[in-house]
Design an enzyme around this catalytic site. Structure first.
Site, PDB file in Angstrom:
ATOM      1  NE  ARG A  15      -0.648  39.226  23.110  1.00  0.00           N
ATOM      2  CZ  ARG A  15      -0.655  39.207  23.857  1.00  0.00           C
ATOM      3  NH1 ARG A  15       1.073  39.596  24.028  1.00  0.00           N
ATOM      4  NH2 ARG A  15      -0.552  37.676  23.744  1.00  0.00           N
ATOM      5  CE  LYS A  75       1.069  33.401  24.650  1.00  0.00           C
ATOM      6  NZ  LYS A  75       1.943  34.399  26.299  1.00  0.00           N
TER       7      LYS A  75
END
Length: 368
Positions: A15, A75
């Site tokens: 991502r 993240k």
């Protein structure tokens, strides 16, 4: 403001913090966006697409961190990124501090402002920036559970849907929130016999009315869970305590209650996991066995479908990120209590009580 989009370097994390469409909105608001070279490729977004949207491409992650006032990513920073974070820099991402003391200490030492997606909370209790990834993770939890139920993957050798004349698999979902509902809905759609457990009776009533007829509700107690385990084929752990460590609903002594080849999928692993025997795994090594029970504990499940996940995440984060850039983090958090609740660490101080309590650190409410 200068906005930085670094490339994610966590294991198999494809991502990216923002789509080209999101970048275009920042540029339209007068901000400068710096995107690391190839940051979006794993999600299907080329450097050229970002340039067309108005971004500037930087060659290395160090360049992005050293240039940007605000880092927008997916993240939490991993160890290699700790030295890159600067004092006063705003980081807007998933952190899950309560299960990661080294990360907490590193961000405290950095002097950065850490605003966590997972604790941005609206007055009605909704978690708008956790919602899209929870929906993805819930659906994927069922699909991965079904995959590892195959005998060749260590499971019982059952097809989740069954076939005419053969009963389907039984799925137990622990937690009736967004993840749990998504997992139950997917399992029901595949034809499984589904039980969803929660401690909120109003929520169970709502789920009873909204979910298909092959989903049954159960009040969650250790006794009730123990009674379900012997006939369960897939267990999905979907419990969340916002910003805090997840309680263990299945303990080590419960494993012998299950048949060998039962699959446990712990979606709560980012917050410590809701199975006592859970520990984080990766997409490259997603499962392990204890007492013949297959554990799937990947900490970034939505990273397996990065195109869908990145678009969904940008749709959710964009208005909040724009507010932070347009107004600065202090004014944006004054104007929006939801954003204020996302502040976990501010310039060396823990400002989220659950994180302070977990580690026995001083808690200092945000002063704006």
């Amino acid at each position: 403001m200068k906005i930085g989009i670094p490339k994610e370097i966590k294991n198999n994390e494809n991502r990216v913090g923002m789509t080209p469409a999101g970048v275009a909105e920042f540029v339209r608001h007068g901000h400068t966006v710096y995107v690391q070279h190839t940051a979006g490729e794993g999600s299907g977004f080329s450097d050229e697409m970002y340039v067309e949207a108005g971004a500037q491409i930087l060659p290395a992650i160090e360049d992005v961190y050293s240039t940007a006032d605000m880092i927008v990513k997916v993240k939490e920073p991993i160890e290699a990124e700790y030295p890159l974070v600067r004092r006063g820099q705003l980081l807007f991402t998933y952190f899950h501090f309560a299960c990661d003391r080294p990360l907490t200490d590193a961000m405290l030492s950095s002097g950065a402002v850490c605003l966590a997606y997972e604790t941005v909370q609206q007055s009605n209790g909704a978690l708008p920036l956790l919602l899209p990834m929870s929906e993805v993770a819930g659906r994927m939890a069922t699909l991965n559970g079904a995959y590892y139920l195959q005998k060749t993957k260590g499971g019982k050798g059952k097809l989740i849907s069954g076939v005419p004349g053969v009963r389907p698999a039984r799925v137990l979902v622990l937690g009736g929130g967004v993840v749990g509902e998504a997992a139950a809905r997917m399992a029901a759609g595949l034809g499984a016999e589904v039980t969803i457990a929660d401690i909120s009776l109003p929520r169970l009533r709502q789920l009873e009315m909204e979910l298909p007829q092959n989903v049954h509700t159960l009040y969650s107690t250790p006794h009730n869970i123990r009674r379900e385990l012997p006939t369960t084929d897939i267990v999905v752990g979907a419990v969340l305590v916002p910003g805090d460590k997840t309680p263990n609903l299945i303990t080590r002594d419960m494993l012998p209650l299950m048949e060998r080849g039962t699959v446990m999928v712990d979606v709560a692993i980012d917050q410590g996991g809701c199975f006592e025997t859970s520990h984080p795994t990766t997409h490259s090594e997603p499962v392990y066995e204890i007492d013949g029970i297959v554990h799937y504990c990947v900490a970034n499940i939505p990273g397996a479908v990065p195109n869908t996940s990145t678009i969904a995440l940008t749709n959710a984060t964009l208005r909040y990120a724009l507010a932070l850039a347009d107004k600065g983090w202090q004014q944006a958090c004054r104007d929006d209590k939801s954003l204020r609740r996302g502040l976990n660490i501010v310039e060396g101080h823990v400002t989220f009580k659950a994180v302070a309590d977990v580690f026995g650190l001083p808690y200092e409410p945000v002063q704006l």
